[in-house]
Design a protein around this motif. Sequence first.
Motif, PDB file in Angstrom:
ATOM      1  N   GLU A 117       0.823  -1.208   0.000  1.00  0.00           N
ATOM      2  CA  GLU A 117       0.000   0.000   0.000  1.00  0.00           C
ATOM      3  C   GLU A 117       0.858   1.259   0.000  1.00  0.00           C
ATOM      4  N   ARG A 118       1.805   1.312   0.944  1.00  0.00           N
ATOM      5  CA  ARG A 118       2.618   2.515   1.024  1.00  0.00           C
ATOM      6  C   ARG A 118       3.535   2.634  -0.181  1.00  0.00           C
ATOM      7  N   TYR A 178       1.960   4.236  -3.215  1.00  0.00           N
ATOM      8  CA  TYR A 178       1.703   5.674  -3.111  1.00  0.00           C
ATOM      9  C   TYR A 178       2.695   6.447  -3.976  1.00  0.00           C
ATOM     10  N   TYR A 229      -4.360   7.503  -1.433  1.00  0.00           N
ATOM     11  CA  TYR A 229      -4.377   6.280  -0.637  1.00  0.00           C
ATOM     12  C   TYR A 229      -5.702   5.537  -0.781  1.00  0.00           C
TER      13      TYR A 229
END
Lengths: 73, 726
Positions: free
Chosen positions: B92-93, B96, B247
Amino acid sequence: MGNLRQVEVGSTVKVVKINGEGALKRRIMDMGITKGCEIFVRKSAPLGDPLEVQVRGYELSVRKADAELIEVE
Amino acid sequence: MITAALAGNPNSGKTTLFNALTGANQRVGNWPGVTVDKKEGWVKKDRSLRIIDLPGIYSLSPYTLEEVISRDFLLDEKPDVVINLVDASNIERNLYLTTQILDMGIPTVIALNMMDVVRKAGDRIDTKKLSQSLGCPVVEISALKGEGLEDLLREAAAAAGQKKAPFERRFSAPVEQALEKIGALIAGAVPEERRRWYSIKFFEQDAKAAEKTGLAPEALGAIDKIIKEGEKALDDASASIITGESYDYITGITSACIKKSRKGLSASDKIDRVVTNKWLALPIFAAVMIFVYYISVTTIGAIVTDFTNDTLFGSWIMEPLAGWFEEIGTAGWLASLIVDGIIGGVGAVLGFVPQMLVLFLMLSLLEDVGYMARVAFIMDRIFRRFGLSGKTFIPLLISSGCGVPGVMASRTIESERDRRLTVMTTCFVPCGAKTPIVAMIAGAVFGGVWWVAPSAYFVGLGAVIISGLILKKTRPFAGKAAPFVMELPSYHVPAMGNVLRSMGERGWSFIKRAGTIILMASIVVWFFSSFGFVPAEDGGGTSFAMVEEMDESMLAVAGTKVAVIFRPLGFGFWQATVASIMGLVAKEEVVGVFGVLFGVEGDALGLVEDGDFGALSPIAAPFTMLTAYSFLVFNLLCAPCFAAMGAIRREMNSGKWTAFAISYMCVLAYAAALMFYQFGILIAGAGFSLGSVVAIAVLALIIWLLVKPAWTEKKAAAPLAAEAAR
């Protein structure tokens, strides 16, 4: 309601709002702490500060002073 | 030739991938004007593919140096393709950054690393779906095992230079409306393929991107109004809206592409439970640090350094060479230049290298394992008060052994500001070479009282703390503190290839960039201390020649002239000045030079080591306790040895910063010794004098520097609108 600093170690909270501005706020959000995401407060450092939290599946360290900017529920 | 930029988060395995792709075909340099490493290399099998390794970053925000470097490179240098490394175990990060790269409209290939970790945890990632959602190729790789690299390169070559379809991600309606309006306003001012990206940046009120366009103030004012509308509609700051929605977009993708199995704690979590446990963290930390210090400073480090300095260069090279020169009748000055000047100087450079390699090996290991972030986590509370990073602990610790590796250890600190502050202060810690000075003063002047040695460490640490407090408020350092929101990466088994390569790179960069300065300085000092104007042998006038004893040298003559500036510190005699200058070659020289200049029988350094202070009494003669301690304070804090200066030059990567650092140390040393001596004689009843006035003024200045408000740059904080109004 409250901020991340007040959250007890071992509990999971949901982010409501991030206060502050500029580089610090941007950094907090860039690291994945955004409105609506879940944060698990894992522990505080041996000297009491900073905090270790889990967010989006990874570990992040946040100073308590900065944690105050993060409103949670 | 195809240029590919390698971009990715820190700890995503980027260095491993870069090494796996380029092997030995790489070059390490610096990005212009900053202390950030710039690596570029060529693909092993296909030399037409050049890879630029961008700094590890989490975002392309305009706030940190690494981020600005990366985005300027992507915008201005226009690489043909971006290889975006994504850690699948932390997807997920990592995605980004991907969204921000895709916004830029550069052809991108995603390298999905650490899939083995994901599989092991029982999770599944649908890469096909991921590729479709993001609109760019996704290649599964293992940088560590070298798997999937050929596929990755093929995809990268295919994507390079292609006109890329615009990234299909849509923000919420109010944002899209705003972006459309901004896009219409900036059309023409920015390249068409970057219009979307610039629209987003303007909406985020990104001043650095706005600067690049040179848009008219009226347009900026109109944009500001559009932003205000968007912020009102969504009740948040514009930049936060973009980040938040990015996000949300990622969560949408990952929930469709990833199946989590919800297994229990990973191995890394289990390790961390112990290692940063409330009770065990500090003992484990102490044990790790003692181990690092013991290996790199006390045992292996000291043994190899002594070997290279004394045996290799001393007994094996310098002595036989000197003997040989004598045999063949080389002119004395030439033999001395080669043996004492050049080889001595080269030895001073190389002598530190083995110890440094050992230390770098330790540091690379700590970094690669993931413990370095925990060092910062554990020590942050203490160090941030002094404007320093928790990671400063390691340079300070190592500096108590030797300042040269200590300065080089500052590499591990991410923020340039913290790194510079650490480099400037770490040499205040008394190093191993300063201990003979302390021992000499304590033994010969103070009769061996116990408190002199510990007090030297307090003086050093005091200087570090006071400097941190003062400097963090000054213009170059104020307000730029990187927010301490730090990832604590998963622990993993170190990749030995990486560790060894990093050790080699750091060692080599010390030789290359610190070496020249050390060598030059050593030769200059050799020249001034070996030559002088001596009475000519035929009796008439003087001639310029090599001198037998140092007290006839130019250095001694200059020392006599310069000595007067040390009079307010209590040691205004030329021997002290000359000894301090010779201390720049190596700090323990101070003792040796005193021995020579005061006619001590035998080797003064050896006498100090043996604790034979009776024989050192000639040194004690010109000193009182006050002047001796003042001399000690000055020599503890003033400019470090040439080797350390070389290391500072290498780490600062700037002549100006190096000069600033060295001058600061000298000024602080002078001020501290002045205050110590002047207040000392005042208390001892010498009466109020001009010196006392100056000392009080210096003290007042330091107190003011400590309490004054920090320097602030109002302009930096002002939003875009204020900029436009001006």
